[in-house]
Write an enzyme that holds these catalytic residues in place. Sequence first.
Site, PDB file in Angstrom:
ATOM      1  N   TYR A 140       0.727  -1.248  -0.043  1.00 25.88           N
ATOM      2  CA  TYR A 140      -0.123   0.086  -0.060  1.00 25.88           C
ATOM      3  C   TYR A 140       1.016   1.271  -0.016  1.00 25.88           C
ATOM      4  O   TYR A 140       0.643   2.178  -0.963  1.00 25.88           O
ATOM      5  CB  TYR A 140      -0.983  -0.062   1.132  1.00 25.88           C
ATOM      6  CG  TYR A 140      -1.594   1.152   1.489  1.00 25.88           C
ATOM      7  CD1 TYR A 140      -2.884   1.437   0.595  1.00 25.88           C
ATOM      8  CD2 TYR A 140      -1.475   2.215   2.609  1.00 25.88           C
ATOM      9  CE1 TYR A 140      -3.567   2.623   0.635  1.00 25.88           C
ATOM     10  CE2 TYR A 140      -1.974   3.556   2.462  1.00 25.88           C
ATOM     11  CZ  TYR A 140      -3.197   3.424   1.729  1.00 25.88           C
ATOM     12  OH  TYR A 140      -4.008   4.637   2.106  1.00 25.88           O
ATOM     13  N   LYS A 144       1.086   4.362  -2.588  1.00 25.35           N
ATOM     14  CA  LYS A 144       0.815   5.918  -2.015  1.00 25.35           C
ATOM     15  C   LYS A 144       2.057   6.684  -2.646  1.00 25.35           C
ATOM     16  O   LYS A 144       1.602   7.848  -2.830  1.00 25.35           O
ATOM     17  CB  LYS A 144       0.244   5.857  -0.745  1.00 25.35           C
ATOM     18  CG  LYS A 144      -0.927   5.241  -0.612  1.00 25.35           C
ATOM     19  CD  LYS A 144      -2.079   5.976  -1.436  1.00 25.35           C
ATOM     20  CE  LYS A 144      -3.300   5.240  -1.481  1.00 25.35           C
ATOM     21  NZ  LYS A 144      -4.483   5.991  -2.358  1.00 25.35           N
TER      22      LYS A 144
HETATM   23  N1  LIG Z   1      -9.181   6.943   5.660  1.00 24.86           N
HETATM   24  C1  LIG Z   1      -7.693   6.997   5.891  1.00 24.86           C
HETATM   25  O1  LIG Z   1      -7.329   7.011   6.983  1.00 24.86           O
HETATM   26  C2  LIG Z   1      -6.864   7.398   4.773  1.00 24.86           C
HETATM   27  C3  LIG Z   1      -5.505   7.722   4.879  1.00 24.86           C
HETATM   28  C4  LIG Z   1      -4.589   7.838   4.075  1.00 24.86           C
HETATM   29  C5  LIG Z   1      -5.020   7.966   2.761  1.00 24.86           C
HETATM   30  N2  LIG Z   1      -6.271   7.721   2.270  1.00 24.86           N
HETATM   31  C6  LIG Z   1      -6.778   7.590   0.966  1.00 24.86           C
HETATM   32  O2  LIG Z   1      -7.849   8.331   0.932  1.00 24.86           O
HETATM   33  C7  LIG Z   1      -8.668   7.806  -0.299  1.00 24.86           C
HETATM   34  C8  LIG Z   1     -10.198   7.523   0.111  1.00 24.86           C
HETATM   35  O3  LIG Z   1     -10.098   6.656   1.216  1.00 24.86           O
HETATM   36  P1  LIG Z   1     -11.495   6.396   2.171  1.00 24.86           P
HETATM   37  O4  LIG Z   1     -10.825   6.458   3.591  1.00 24.86           O
HETATM   38  O5  LIG Z   1     -12.333   7.105   1.905  1.00 24.86           O
HETATM   39  O6  LIG Z   1     -11.733   4.832   1.943  1.00 24.86           O
HETATM   40  P2  LIG Z   1     -13.013   4.096   1.480  1.00 24.86           P
HETATM   41  O7  LIG Z   1     -14.009   4.574   2.648  1.00 24.86           O
HETATM   42  O8  LIG Z   1     -12.636   2.585   1.595  1.00 24.86           O
HETATM   43  O9  LIG Z   1     -13.340   4.537   0.206  1.00 24.86           O
HETATM   44  C9  LIG Z   1     -12.679   4.084  -0.886  1.00 24.86           C
HETATM   45  C10 LIG Z   1     -13.369   4.180  -2.064  1.00 24.86           C
HETATM   46  O10 LIG Z   1     -12.651   3.889  -3.287  1.00 24.86           O
HETATM   47  C11 LIG Z   1     -13.650   2.863  -3.899  1.00 24.86           C
HETATM   48  N3  LIG Z   1     -13.085   1.704  -4.548  1.00 24.86           N
HETATM   49  C12 LIG Z   1     -12.018   0.824  -4.125  1.00 24.86           C
HETATM   50  N4  LIG Z   1     -11.851  -0.190  -4.988  1.00 24.86           N
HETATM   51  C13 LIG Z   1     -12.293   0.152  -6.189  1.00 24.86           C
HETATM   52  C14 LIG Z   1     -12.463  -0.538  -7.428  1.00 24.86           C
HETATM   53  N5  LIG Z   1     -11.936  -1.792  -7.329  1.00 24.86           N
HETATM   54  N6  LIG Z   1     -13.259  -0.018  -8.256  1.00 24.86           N
HETATM   55  C15 LIG Z   1     -14.034   1.244  -8.149  1.00 24.86           C
HETATM   56  N7  LIG Z   1     -13.738   1.906  -7.122  1.00 24.86           N
HETATM   57  C16 LIG Z   1     -13.104   1.158  -5.800  1.00 24.86           C
HETATM   58  C17 LIG Z   1     -14.503   2.238  -2.875  1.00 24.86           C
HETATM   59  O11 LIG Z   1     -15.591   1.787  -3.488  1.00 24.86           O
HETATM   60  P3  LIG Z   1     -16.790   0.678  -2.646  1.00 24.86           P
HETATM   61  O12 LIG Z   1     -17.252   1.830  -1.371  1.00 24.86           O
HETATM   62  O13 LIG Z   1     -17.490   0.183  -3.354  1.00 24.86           O
HETATM   63  O14 LIG Z   1     -15.687  -0.136  -1.804  1.00 24.86           O
HETATM   64  C18 LIG Z   1     -14.547   3.520  -2.032  1.00 24.86           C
HETATM   65  O15 LIG Z   1     -15.847   4.396  -2.806  1.00 24.86           O
HETATM   66  C19 LIG Z   1      -8.045   6.489  -0.711  1.00 24.86           C
HETATM   67  O16 LIG Z   1      -7.161   6.824  -1.913  1.00 24.86           O
HETATM   68  C20 LIG Z   1      -7.062   6.239   0.362  1.00 24.86           C
HETATM   69  O17 LIG Z   1      -5.871   5.491   0.193  1.00 24.86           O
HETATM   70  C21 LIG Z   1      -7.466   7.091   3.326  1.00 24.86           C
END
Ligand SMILES: NC(=O)c1ccc[n+]([C@@H]2O[C@H](COP(=O)([O-])OP(=O)(O)OC[C@H]3O[C@@H](n4cnc5c(N)ncnc54)[C@H](OP(=O)(O)O)[C@@H]3O)[C@@H](O)[C@H]2O)c1
Length: 245
Positions: A140, A144
């Site tokens: 991961y 990133k």
């Molecule tokens: N949350 C954190 O603490 C955190 C920290 C650092 C970076 N980030 C980054 O922030 C971004 C958003 O994360 P989040 O926390 O909002 O995560 P999340 O709630 O898991 O949402 C991720 C989104 O990506 C979609 N997705 C994943 N795999 C996919 C695929 N194969 N095809 C199409 N859509 C897909 C998911 O769809 P589904 O809902 O259908 O699964 C969801 O809409 C990500 O890039 C993550 O790496 C998050």
Amino acid sequence: MSRIFITGSADGLGQLTATALIAAGHKVVLHARNEARANEALRKNPSAETVLIADLSKKNETIALAEAANRLGTFDAVIHNAGIYRTTAAELLHVNTLAPYILTALMHPPQRLIYLSSGMHTGGSMRPDSFNLSHPSVSYSDTKLHVVILAFAIARKWPAVFANAVNPGWVPTKMGGKGAPDDLNKGYETQVWLATSDEPSAKVSGGYFHHKRLQRHNAEADDINVQESFLESCAGITGVSLPIS
Ligand SMILES: NC(=O)c1ccc[n+]([C@@H]2O[C@H](COP(=O)([O-])OP(=O)(O)OC[C@H]3O[C@@H](n4cnc5c(N)ncnc54)[C@H](OP(=O)(O)O)[C@@H]3O)[C@@H](O)[C@H]2O)c1
């Protein structure tokens, strides 16, 4: 008013970014992995312009998504938000690295590009064996770092576009988990600001932002040789070349 496309906007930060942008009067096109998730995306943001469907772990669906987005015209901003954390190396590579690369290369260039990275990118590295599709060796954190490299490469190669990466913090989404310590609102405010603000500090390129401020990043992303090798690897395994701008 701006028009913004957000990948992965059925849930989490993507959905919250869409809600905030729509509330501020902007037009938003959503994206979800399948029809059920697309219905959910529209249920949460009924005022969105529309929702496009593609599973970003599949190259042909990602290419078709770029074509579908282009049929809607040119966006003012694209937020490459979709991401995945706990999965196989192959899926990490496809969703977190190759999908943003393919969409960047094939979509009409917007004025602003925003790539969701993570503080964990500092522990990542750019390794050639990451890009062996039959046995990808990638974490991961590596993926990133890839998106920071991509943002910085685009900032260098496409001077007319503002391209930046964002660390949203560790926030309580499906990915971050209930116990995540950071502020959920601050987790999407930077993307909204970079996508739409006229403040001079938002109209910059080649930055890595955390809570609207530049943050220290992995210096590998600054290396032009690393950027070129990354773009070559992506082009090699996807068959999609990055236009010169
Ligand atoms: N949350 C954190 O603490 C955190 C920290 C650092 C970076 N980030 C980054 O922030 C971004 C958003 O994360 P989040 O926390 O909002 O995560 P999340 O709630 O898991 O949402 C991720 C989104 O990506 C979609 N997705 C994943 N795999 C996919 C695929 N194969 N095809 C199409 N859509 C897909 C998911 O769809 P589904 O809902 O259908 O699964 C969801 O809409 C990500 O890039 C993550 O790496 C998050």
